[in-house]
Write a protein that holds these residues in place. Structure first.
Motif, PDB file in Angstrom:
ATOM      1  N   UNK A 137       0.843  -1.187   0.000  1.00 49.13           N
ATOM      2  CA  UNK A 137       0.000   0.000   0.000  1.00 49.13           C
ATOM      3  C   UNK A 137       0.889   1.250   0.000  1.00 49.13           C
ATOM      4  N   UNK A 138       0.445   2.363  -0.608  1.00 52.80           N
ATOM      5  CA  UNK A 138      -0.878   2.590  -1.186  1.00 52.80           C
ATOM      6  C   UNK A 138      -0.943   2.313  -2.689  1.00 52.80           C
ATOM      7  N   UNK A 149      -6.108   0.270  -4.234  1.00 53.20           N
ATOM      8  CA  UNK A 149      -4.961   1.162  -4.155  1.00 53.20           C
ATOM      9  C   UNK A 149      -4.951   2.150  -5.308  1.00 53.20           C
ATOM     10  N   UNK A 150      -3.893   2.927  -5.387  1.00 54.35           N
ATOM     11  CA  UNK A 150      -3.801   3.965  -6.407  1.00 54.35           C
ATOM     12  C   UNK A 150      -3.757   3.393  -7.813  1.00 54.35           C
ATOM     13  N   UNK A 151      -2.945   2.362  -8.043  1.00 52.29           N
ATOM     14  CA  UNK A 151      -2.860   1.790  -9.387  1.00 52.29           C
ATOM     15  C   UNK A 151      -4.173   1.157  -9.848  1.00 52.29           C
ATOM     16  N   UNK A 205      -0.402  -2.282 -15.073  1.00 50.86           N
ATOM     17  CA  UNK A 205      -0.380  -1.003 -14.354  1.00 50.86           C
ATOM     18  C   UNK A 205       0.058  -1.348 -12.946  1.00 50.86           C
ATOM     19  N   UNK A 206       1.364  -1.317 -12.723  1.00 54.37           N
ATOM     20  CA  UNK A 206       1.891  -1.827 -11.465  1.00 54.37           C
ATOM     21  C   UNK A 206       3.241  -1.209 -11.120  1.00 54.37           C
ATOM     22  N   UNK A 213      -7.625  13.626  -8.184  1.00 50.74           N
ATOM     23  CA  UNK A 213      -8.483  13.161  -7.096  1.00 50.74           C
ATOM     24  C   UNK A 213      -8.006  11.810  -6.557  1.00 50.74           C
ATOM     25  N   UNK A 214      -7.636  10.912  -7.460  1.00 48.66           N
ATOM     26  CA  UNK A 214      -7.152   9.595  -7.047  1.00 48.66           C
ATOM     27  C   UNK A 214      -5.834   9.713  -6.287  1.00 48.66           C
ATOM     28  N   UNK A 215      -4.886  10.476  -6.835  1.00 44.68           N
ATOM     29  CA  UNK A 215      -3.592  10.595  -6.172  1.00 44.68           C
ATOM     30  C   UNK A 215      -3.722  11.266  -4.811  1.00 44.68           C
TER      31      UNK A 215
END
Length: 312
Positions: free
Chosen positions: A74-75, A88-90, A128-129, A287-289
């Protein structure tokens, strides 16, 4: 990058929380680690991105965007409380891109070592990792950037240290970092530069776990921790006991960026880049970040196949 299978990732998450003196409930309250993703930030279809998808490209499953992801920490990405849903973010960025392309997201949890063959063979549409763009990887894959590869300087929340921007700012400080890492290489280079200029040397400290590092910072045995920004931001976001005072690119002195990775020559990179730039423009990306305490890693514009870190 750390590599965890499902069990190890769950254990790692518990260790991090325990090290911070926290329970899973407190982390879930701050970052929403529940398996319910219905409140995930969503986006509208980006017609320009959809039109840019070449007719020759065939998605793994029609109507779906199949994305490989490694739930390593995380995150960035971790397992929710149900031990199977990746959050999580990704995952959130993947969801936004899928929306923009007019597709349903299909996340596939994979070991870090398995994604290159999976993407190259067409088993996954993308990975996407937390993949950094490098010149070596560009020989086999295409990239669409979406985050800076950032290392962070974190200090105790009431520390008088206000900013660390260059080598002289850490002269004479007690700095925690990871042995055998890029960040260690950078801090040792900074120390060498400082000493050559007649400044006080850095006292570099190494600890085996997050608990020991946190204790050293809070007790004053260490002044600053210099490690990957994402995990330190996660800790700071939950506890409020540390604060960010500076960042350095993970490729220092060069700039390194994290990117969505697709098969070389597949034609999917440009549509993904268009989608990401649309998300940057409408604020969904930010917004996500912000939600995952990763605003320090935001980029102003996504690029397809930018210069990557050179071959070693």
């Amino acid at each position: 990058m750390k590599i965890f299978n499902t069990t190890k990732s769950l254990v790692a998450g518990v260790v991090v929380l325990a090290a911070l003196g926290l329970g899973a409930a407190q982390a879930a309250e701050k970052f929403d680690l529940s398996p319910d993703t219905s409140n995930r930030v969503r986006a509208e279809k980006n017609e320009a991105a959809v039109k840019a998808i070449p007719s020759s490209f065939k998605f793994v499953t029609p109507g779906k965007f199949t994305v490989a992801i490694n739930a390593w920490d995380p995150p960035i990405a971790t397992y929710a409380s149900d031990a199977k849903t990746v959050v999580g973010a990704d995952p959130d960025i993947a969801s936004l891109i899928a929306d923009s392309l007019g597709l349903e997201l299909e996340l596939v949890s994979v070991a870090w070592a398995d994604w290159p063959l999976g993407v190259a063979s067409g088993k996954y549409d993308a990975v996407i990792s937390n993949v950094t763009v490098t010149e070596e990887r560009k020989e086999k894959f295409d990239f669409s950037t979406y985050r800076k590869d950032v290392l962070g300087f974190y200090v105790k929340s009431d520390s008088p240290i206000g900013a660390i921007k260059e080598p002289k700012d850490v002269a004479g400080l007690k700095v925690i970092t990871g042995a055998g890492t890029n960040q260690e290489k950078i801090i040792l280079a900074w120390d060498k530069e400082n000493i050559a200029k007649g400044l006080k040397p850095i006292e570099v400290q190494y600890y085996d776990d997050a608990a020991a590092s946190q204790l050293a910072i809070q007790s004053g045995r260490a002044d600053v921790e210099f490690n990957p920004n994402a995990t330190l931001a996660y800790s700071a976001g939950i506890t409020g006991k540390t604060k960010l005072v500076g960042t350095v690119s993970g490729g220092w002195p060069l700039t390194a960026e994290i990117a969505v990775t697709t098969r070389k020559g597949s034609g999917l990179a440009d549509p993904v880049t268009i989608a990401l730039n649309g998300l940057i423009k409408d604020g969904k990306y930010a917004e996500v970040l912000k939600h995952w305490s990763l605003a320090a890693e935001a980029i102003d514009k996504s690029l397809s196949n930018p210069p990557g870190l050179p071959k070693s």
